[in-house]
Design a protein around this motif. Structure first.
Motif, PDB file in Angstrom:
ATOM      1  N   ASN A 119      12.048  -0.983   2.585  1.00  0.00           N
ATOM      2  CA  ASN A 119      11.224  -0.344   3.615  1.00  0.00           C
ATOM      3  C   ASN A 119       9.912   0.214   3.070  1.00  0.00           C
ATOM      4  OD1 ASN A 119      13.162  -0.936   5.506  1.00  0.00           O
ATOM      5  ND2 ASN A 119      14.090   1.092   5.474  1.00  0.00           N
ATOM      6  N   PHE A 120       9.727   0.216   1.772  1.00  0.00           N
ATOM      7  CA  PHE A 120       8.503   0.774   1.188  1.00  0.00           C
ATOM      8  C   PHE A 120       7.378  -0.260   1.063  1.00  0.00           C
ATOM      9  CE2 PHE A 120      10.771   4.386   0.847  1.00  0.00           C
ATOM     10  CZ  PHE A 120      11.018   4.999  -0.376  1.00  0.00           C
ATOM     11  N   TRP A 121       7.703  -1.537   1.197  1.00  0.00           N
ATOM     12  CA  TRP A 121       6.659  -2.539   0.979  1.00  0.00           C
ATOM     13  C   TRP A 121       5.510  -2.364   1.965  1.00  0.00           C
ATOM     14  CZ3 TRP A 121       6.647  -4.723  -3.455  1.00  0.00           C
ATOM     15  CH2 TRP A 121       7.832  -5.141  -4.077  1.00  0.00           C
ATOM     16  N   GLY A 122       4.291  -2.326   1.426  1.00  0.00           N
ATOM     17  CA  GLY A 122       3.097  -2.294   2.252  1.00  0.00           C
ATOM     18  C   GLY A 122       2.529  -3.686   2.422  1.00  0.00           C
ATOM     19  N   LYS A 123       1.293  -3.740   2.882  1.00  0.00           N
ATOM     20  CA  LYS A 123       0.653  -5.040   3.118  1.00  0.00           C
ATOM     21  C   LYS A 123       0.061  -5.626   1.844  1.00  0.00           C
ATOM     22  CE  LYS A 123      -0.475  -4.014   7.926  1.00  0.00           C
ATOM     23  NZ  LYS A 123      -1.548  -3.898   8.935  1.00  0.00           N
ATOM     24  N   GLY A 124      -0.100  -4.803   0.822  1.00  0.00           N
ATOM     25  CA  GLY A 124      -0.670  -5.283  -0.419  1.00  0.00           C
ATOM     26  C   GLY A 124      -2.184  -5.388  -0.348  1.00  0.00           C
ATOM     27  N   THR A 125      -2.761  -5.666  -1.513  1.00  0.00           N
ATOM     28  CA  THR A 125      -4.205  -5.874  -1.592  1.00  0.00           C
ATOM     29  C   THR A 125      -4.461  -7.096  -2.465  1.00  0.00           C
ATOM     30  OG1 THR A 125      -6.334  -4.825  -2.083  1.00  0.00           O
ATOM     31  CG2 THR A 125      -4.502  -4.278  -3.558  1.00  0.00           C
ATOM     32  N   LEU A 126      -5.307  -7.975  -1.964  1.00  0.00           N
ATOM     33  CA  LEU A 126      -5.542  -9.252  -2.647  1.00  0.00           C
ATOM     34  C   LEU A 126      -6.633  -9.100  -3.691  1.00  0.00           C
ATOM     35  CD1 LEU A 126      -5.206 -12.347  -2.921  1.00  0.00           C
ATOM     36  CD2 LEU A 126      -6.871 -12.586  -1.065  1.00  0.00           C
ATOM     37  N   VAL A 127      -6.318  -9.542  -4.899  1.00  0.00           N
ATOM     38  CA  VAL A 127      -7.302  -9.630  -5.969  1.00  0.00           C
ATOM     39  C   VAL A 127      -7.532 -11.108  -6.254  1.00  0.00           C
ATOM     40  CG1 VAL A 127      -7.828  -9.116  -8.373  1.00  0.00           C
ATOM     41  CG2 VAL A 127      -6.627  -7.424  -6.959  1.00  0.00           C
ATOM     42  N   THR A 128      -8.757 -11.530  -6.134  1.00  0.00           N
ATOM     43  CA  THR A 128      -9.127 -12.914  -6.412  1.00  0.00           C
ATOM     44  C   THR A 128     -10.078 -12.930  -7.595  1.00  0.00           C
ATOM     45  OG1 THR A 128      -8.925 -13.490  -4.062  1.00  0.00           O
ATOM     46  CG2 THR A 128     -10.132 -15.027  -5.479  1.00  0.00           C
TER      47      THR A 128
END
Length: 115
Positions: free
Chosen positions: A103-112
């Motif tokens: 339940n803690f997973w967020g949307k994340g942030t993309l590093v390219t």
């Protein structure tokens, strides 16, 4: 209920640096081991760094010497300083406890990482 919000991703040139932030809504965050995870396209999610409440850090071999994890318990924020980035570091980056809580997973942030 803990909510985690990752930020700081974007397009980075090879060899450059960037810093990710993970901000938590719950105070419990201060008392748990926190990890940064990443998932490349078509790959399994992997744990790249962890930090204990007292600040002891541990790193995956793939990022050791290049990444630094830190935390500000007063602000319930965990950071990931990423140096000497290469295209293989391209991934969505997430924070969560270690071990992770579904339940803690967020949307994340993309590093390219690309020139």
């Amino acid at each position: 209920q803990v909510q985690l919000v990752e930020s700081g991703g974007g397009l980075v040139q090879p060899g450059k640096s960037t810093t990710l932030s993970c901000t938590a809504s719950g105070s419990i965050f201060r008392s748990i081991v926190v990890g940064w995870y990443r998932q490349g396209l078509g790959e399994e999610r992997e744990l790249v760094a962890t930090i204990t409440p007292s600040g002891f850090a541990n790193y995956a071999d793939s990022v050791k010497g290049r990444f630094t994890i830190s935390r500000d318990n007063a602000r319930t924020t965990v950071f990931l300083q990423m140096n000497s980035l290469n295209p293989e570091d391209t991934a969505v980056h997430y924070c969560n406890s270690d071990p992770p809580v579904m339940n803690f997973w967020g949307k994340g942030t993309l590093v390219t990482v690309s020139s």
